[in-house]
Structures are given as C-alpha cells and as structure tokens.
Design an enzyme around this catalytic site. Structure first.
Site, short mmCIF file in Angstrom:
data_model
loop_
_atom_site.label_atom_id
_atom_site.label_comp_id
_atom_site.label_asym_id
_atom_site.label_seq_id
_atom_site.Cartn_x
_atom_site.Cartn_y
_atom_site.Cartn_z
N ASP A 7 0.89 -1.17 0.00
CA ASP A 7 0.00 0.00 0.00
C ASP A 7 0.92 1.21 0.00
OD1 ASP A 7 -2.30 1.57 0.19
OD2 ASP A 7 -2.21 1.59 2.37
N GLU A 68 -1.01 -1.16 -4.99
CA GLU A 68 -2.26 -0.42 -5.24
C GLU A 68 -2.08 0.52 -6.42
OE1 GLU A 68 -4.62 1.26 -1.87
OE2 GLU A 68 -4.58 3.07 -3.08
N ASP A 141 -2.69 1.03 6.95
CA ASP A 141 -1.86 0.79 5.76
C ASP A 141 -1.36 -0.65 5.71
OD1 ASP A 141 -1.18 3.98 5.17
OD2 ASP A 141 -1.28 3.44 7.28
#
Lengths: 177, 177
Positions: A7, A68, A141
């Site tokens: 992330d 991501e 996260d």
C-alpha cells in the site's frame, strides 16, 4: 503462491505477505510498515522506501508483488508521493524479475468484503478473519497491504484465464500474442 | 558546476547536461532522451528509465540533478507516469548522494525566457541561444531538460543565500538549523 502486497505511501508504506491459493485458507507470512520522516528530502525518502522494500523482498522472496493502483483524482496533496512510492515498489520488484500486479482500491475492497465501497474498518475486520489473526493489523496501511495480497491471490486465476483467452484469440487471428 | 536536467516522462524522458556558473557563458555537455515503449509493462518501463538515468550519471558525473516538479493538476492521463519517472530519477541521484533540486515548469520558463508562460518554441530558442547551439535540441523534452539545468545553475546561488539566511536566523533565535 506468496504475494507481497504494497500500500504505497511516503510517510507510511504498508507491506504484507500472504501465502496460499484461491479456494484454500490463506496464511499471513509477515506484515509491517516502511516509514520515512516527513522532514526528510523527497529524494532521500524515496531511497529509504527502496531500502525498506528491498528488505521485505530479501526476507520473503515473493512470487508476485501486488501494488495499489494510484489514481490522480484522489487527494491532490498526497497523490504525488503515493505515485512516487508506488514507482519505487514496482521498480524493486521488476529489477528482480518478480511479476508486478496493480489493483485498484475498489477491486481490493470488493475482493475482501464484497463491496467496492467498504470502509477501512470493514477491510480490517475481513483481513483479520480471512488470515485468522487475533486482531486487525495496525496501522490501516498494513491491513490494506494484506488486503491487496489477498485480492491478488483470489483474482490471479481469473486474470490468468483472461490473458490466456486473449492470447489464444490473437493467435487464432494470426497475430502472435 | 555540472548539472543534469531531467524532464521526466515514461515515453520520453528528456536529459541534458549543462556546465557553468551563474553570470558566465554556459556549455552543453550532452543532451538526449531516454525512451521506453508504451506497450511495455509499467514496472519494466521504470526499470528501463532507471537504466537510462544511471548511464547518464555514470557518463557525466553531475554535481547536481535538477528534476521538473510534477503537479497533479496537469493532464490527468499522463501525470502519474511523469510522477513515477521523476521518482526514478530522484532515486538514482540520491542513491549516489548527488543533490536533487526540483523546479516548476514556470520557474524554468521564467529563468530562460523571462516569462513563466513562454511556449515550447520560445524555450527551445532561448536554450539554443544560451548554449550557443546550431539548432534547437529535438525533441522538446531534450530542450526542456537543458532548460531545467540552466535554470538550476542560475537559481542555485540565490537558493543557497536564502538557505544560509534562514539557517542564520534560526541560529540567532537559539534554534539550531
């Protein structure tokens, strides 16, 4: 299949390693956050992110890295740092010939909660359940990185079939894939 | 002072090396473009950009790398690739402990043409004149990279004085810089 989910972020870059195959219970192999101080220069923050990602790749030797996919529509103030941290993660993986997959936030949420609009708490709760953890990984996260890895393991078979179908179609039409 | 200017991009990443000091005629030491094919995967394009930038750093050993500061307001379709290519350039420089400076497009245009709203042709014409070239460097990305390097050489003395003033002010107030 061992997947490192990333992330991306400069202040906090979530990282999580999940092992397993679609249709079987999954296992968490590691979770954490690569942090860089906001008062450090941007270029040196990117070096620190690189060093952190390299350590996770060295330790866990994943078969794939799922990152991501960053959109520029998002929060204008943070999106550039996010895009740049994601570039570092992709670079580290590709340099080692580890395949890189990108998944959008809504694909990840839909994969682990059934809804592309799920909130952070819902994603954290499902990650906890799917990996049979005692508590949701903190910070968010870290949980998001695990969700990315889970999403990739579950989506990969469908994506592979799709790619094979496209390749077969191209070959039939006389255009090598 | 030898400065490598980088106009970041995935398809075309402009690179240009300028030597000199503010107030003296400047010299071009090299100019070019690092290209990556649009049909290559993003992660491998970033590796190709890294390889290209490393070659320019190896060959020219600049004292500083000046990179265009990317804004997320710009063209949404290309800004992410630009941000990611800029991250690779900054990373390559910072790994070698080469200082990285960011300049906005309008700072660069204002430095070389006197107007922050100058068009590409005007920037190309001034780069040609300032570096005493026979013709404007092509493509525009290459000229922009040279303009970045020129901008940095001219702005650096003012920036250094500003930093020294801030540091002196902090020391006077009892807060070490």
């Amino acid at each position: 299949m061992r997947v490192l989910g990333v992330d991306p972020g400069l202040t906090r870059c979530g990282v999580g390693v999940v092992e397993g195959v679609a249709g079987r219970p999954l296992t968490m192999a590691g979770v954490g956050v690569v942090r860089t101080p906001p008062d450090m220069g941007l270029a040196h923050r990117l070096v620190a992110v690189e060093r952190g990602i390299e350590q996770w790749l060295d330790e866990h030797r994943p078969d794939c890295v799922a990152v991501e996919r960053v959109f520029s529509q998002h929060n204008v103030r943070t999106v550039m740092g996010t895009a740049q941290a994601s570039a570092v993660a992709m670079l580290c993986a590709a340099r080692r010939d580890i395949p890189v997959a990108l998944h959008t936030p809504s694909e990840v949420k839909a994969a682990v909660t059934g809804s592309g609009r799920a909130d952070k708490a819902q994603v954290g709760a499902m990650v906890t359940r799917l990996l049979r953890l005692d508590a949701p990984p903190k910070p968010a996260d870290a949980a998001d990185a695990l969700a990315l890895a889970i999403c990739h393991i579950w989506r990969a078979p469908a994506q592979n079939r799709l790619q094979q179908a496209v390749a077969a179609h191209r070959t039939l039409k006389g255009r090598p894939a």
